[in-house]
Write an enzyme that holds these catalytic residues in place. Structure first.
Site, PDB file in Angstrom:
ATOM      1  N   LYS A  41       0.861  -1.188   0.000  1.00  0.00           N
ATOM      2  CA  LYS A  41       0.000   0.000   0.000  1.00  0.00           C
ATOM      3  C   LYS A  41       0.890   1.227   0.000  1.00  0.00           C
ATOM      4  O   LYS A  41       2.050   1.148   0.412  1.00  0.00           O
ATOM      5  CB  LYS A  41      -0.895   0.013   1.257  1.00  0.00           C
ATOM      6  CG  LYS A  41      -2.152   0.831   1.100  1.00  0.00           C
ATOM      7  CD  LYS A  41      -3.231   0.050   0.378  1.00  0.00           C
ATOM      8  CE  LYS A  41      -4.451   0.877   0.106  1.00  0.00           C
ATOM      9  NZ  LYS A  41      -5.484   0.041  -0.540  1.00  0.00           N
ATOM     10  N   SER A 298      -6.591  -5.228 -12.250  1.00  0.00           N
ATOM     11  CA  SER A 298      -5.224  -4.687 -12.263  1.00  0.00           C
ATOM     12  C   SER A 298      -4.252  -5.777 -12.688  1.00  0.00           C
ATOM     13  O   SER A 298      -3.296  -5.530 -13.430  1.00  0.00           O
ATOM     14  CB  SER A 298      -4.830  -4.207 -10.859  1.00  0.00           C
ATOM     15  OG  SER A 298      -5.231  -2.885 -10.653  1.00  0.00           O
TER      16      SER A 298
HETATM   17  N1  GLU Z   1      -6.839   0.287  -4.237  1.00  0.00           N
HETATM   18  C1  GLU Z   1      -7.480  -0.901  -4.669  1.00  0.00           C
HETATM   19  C2  GLU Z   1      -7.635  -1.871  -3.509  1.00  0.00           C
HETATM   20  O1  GLU Z   1      -7.567  -1.490  -2.373  1.00  0.00           O
HETATM   21  C3  GLU Z   1      -6.831  -1.505  -5.894  1.00  0.00           C
HETATM   22  C4  GLU Z   1      -5.525  -2.193  -5.724  1.00  0.00           C
HETATM   23  C5  GLU Z   1      -4.888  -2.626  -7.044  1.00  0.00           C
HETATM   24  O2  GLU Z   1      -5.535  -2.605  -8.083  1.00  0.00           O
HETATM   25  O3  GLU Z   1      -3.716  -2.980  -6.977  1.00  0.00           O
HETATM   26  O4  GLU Z   1      -7.931  -3.004  -3.714  1.00  0.00           O
END
Ligand code: GLU
Length: 407
Positions: A41, A298
């Site tokens: 993160k 993603s």
């Molecule tokens: N921010 C999104 C999540 O918390 C996407 C993460 C991503 O696509 O890597 O799942």
């Protein structure tokens, strides 16, 4: 080894503990939906609304350089994505900065996902989290046995939903839930909430908020609440918190009427409030599964970037020709001819968007049953969140053991 992954959050609430907790959540999230990444993160502690676009660009590019200096970003190291307060624009700046600083690195654009299509993003990524949430909810309510326990009929048709958050995730969750037959009766945003028992029109609400700056004052609402928290407590079958963490707490949980809570945001229910809901017999679809559609697509984007070709580009036309030959042959043998609409429906090869949506749907459906089965097979497991933890920790443990790393 594959990289780690997770969104970069732009919010004043960002702090080290939050980043660490959300990174751990990403580990479990990826494991649940069988996305071969570790968890990560990122966060920038600013309110993006207080900065100009060029200031935001400066901040994002500088942040990317700092990540690079620490070897914290790269298609095989860590692949960030959008999160609260960031989107395609920020991902473009990150991709461009990384690519510029790594000349000749063929896979450089796989250093970040959630990019716009023109910068090698993938069709369907923007909608993916919301679409995934809607599929998760549909799968949940389609199980007649579970609905019976809640005193609800199976199926989404006619189910009343309240959604908190009209950002990317909330917007698309409402869009697809409505498409699947549910009625969205309530929408909450930070300035207030609106309610109409016969349903709210998403685009009308969205445009109203865009032009007036507030969800309040919408002519299609029967009731409105200046205190947004009241919006969550209105009559509904399904509540979808799609904003931020800690929205359902011991202070308001007793007033929540929903029997199904779908955690589209990360950590919207505090642990004690979740325990309260489960004791009451509610189904809580946990964040680590419920919003995993985003990271799933993603992953597809990253695969596309590494293969340097859009999904469907090689085989779409081939598939169409093969289907055409088959249809012609069947028509000849049977003497029956299809009308032009039927013909084009059968012949059509899959586009990138259709392939992405198919992969997303399959992932969400498969994973729902995987965690539900864990719960059903173990009477000690009190809900889908514990089941999701058991399932994902198992997978992480197996992968460590296979690498010869024993706890
Ligand atoms: N921010 C999104 C999540 O918390 C996407 C993460 C991503 O696509 O890597 O799942």
């Amino acid at each position: 080894k594959s990289p780690t992954k997770g969104g970069i959050r732009y919010s004043e609430m960002v702090n080290e503990d939050e980043v660490m907790a959300l990174a751990a959540l990403m580990t479990y999230k990826c494991a649940i939906v069988n996305v071969p990444f570790g968890g990560a993160k990122g966060g920038i502690k600013i309110n993006p609304k207080e900065y100009t676009i060029s200031e935001l660009e400066n901040i994002t590019r500088r942040y990317t350089v700092e990540l690079m200096k620490k070897n914290f970003i790269g298609p095989a190291i860590d692949v960030p994505a959008p999160d609260y307060g960031s989107g395609e624009r920020e991902m473009s700046w990150i991709a461009d900065t990384y690519q510029t600083m790594n000349p000749g690195q063929l896979d450089a654009l796989g250093c970040v996902t959630g990019k716009p299509i023109a910068l090698h993003g993938i069709a369907g990524r923007k909608e993916a989290t919301g679409r995934g949430v809607a599929i998760a909810v549909r799968e949940c309510v389609d199980i007649a046995e579970d609905m019976k326990k809640l005193g609800l009929s199976p199926g989404l048709s006619g189910k009343r939903v309240i959604v908190q958050g009209l950002g990317n995730v909330g917007y698309h969750t409402i869009k697809y839930l409505t498409e699947f037959g549910a009625t969205v009766v309530g929408i909450c945003e930070f300035e207030g909430a609106i309610y109409n028992s016969s349903g709210l029109n998403l685009d009308e609400v969205f445009n109203h908020r865009k032009s007036t700056g507030s969800i309040l004052g919408f002519s299609g609402a029967q009731k409105e609440f200046k205190n947004t928290a009241e919006g969550l407590e209105q009559e509904c079958d399904i509540l979808v918190p799609a904003a931020l963490e800690n929205q359902i707490t011991m202070d308001n949980v007793a007033n929540i009427k929903a029997k199904i809570i779908a955690e589209a945001a990360n950590g919207p229910t505090t642990p004690d409030a979740a325990a309260f809901l489960i004791k009451r017999g509610c189904i809580l679809i946990p964040d680590m599964y419920c919003n995993a559609g985003g990271v799933t697509v993603s992953y597809f984007e990253w695969l596309k970037n590494l293969s340097h070709v859009a999904f469907g580009r090689m085989d779409k036309r081939y598939e169409e020709n093969a289907n055409l030959n088959l249809v012609n042959m069947v028509e000849k043998i049977t003497g029956v001819s299809l009308d032009p609409i039927q013909r084009s429906m059968i012949i059509k090869g899959a586009s990138e968007l259709e392939l992405v949506n198919s992969g997303l749907e399959d992932t969400m459906i498969r994973s729902y049953h995987e965690i539900r089965d864990v719960q059903m097979n173990n009477p000690k497991i009190d809900g889908l969140r514990t089941a999701a933890f058991v399932s994902s920790i198992d997978k992480v443990a197996v992968s460590y053991m296979n690498m010869g790393i024993w706890p």
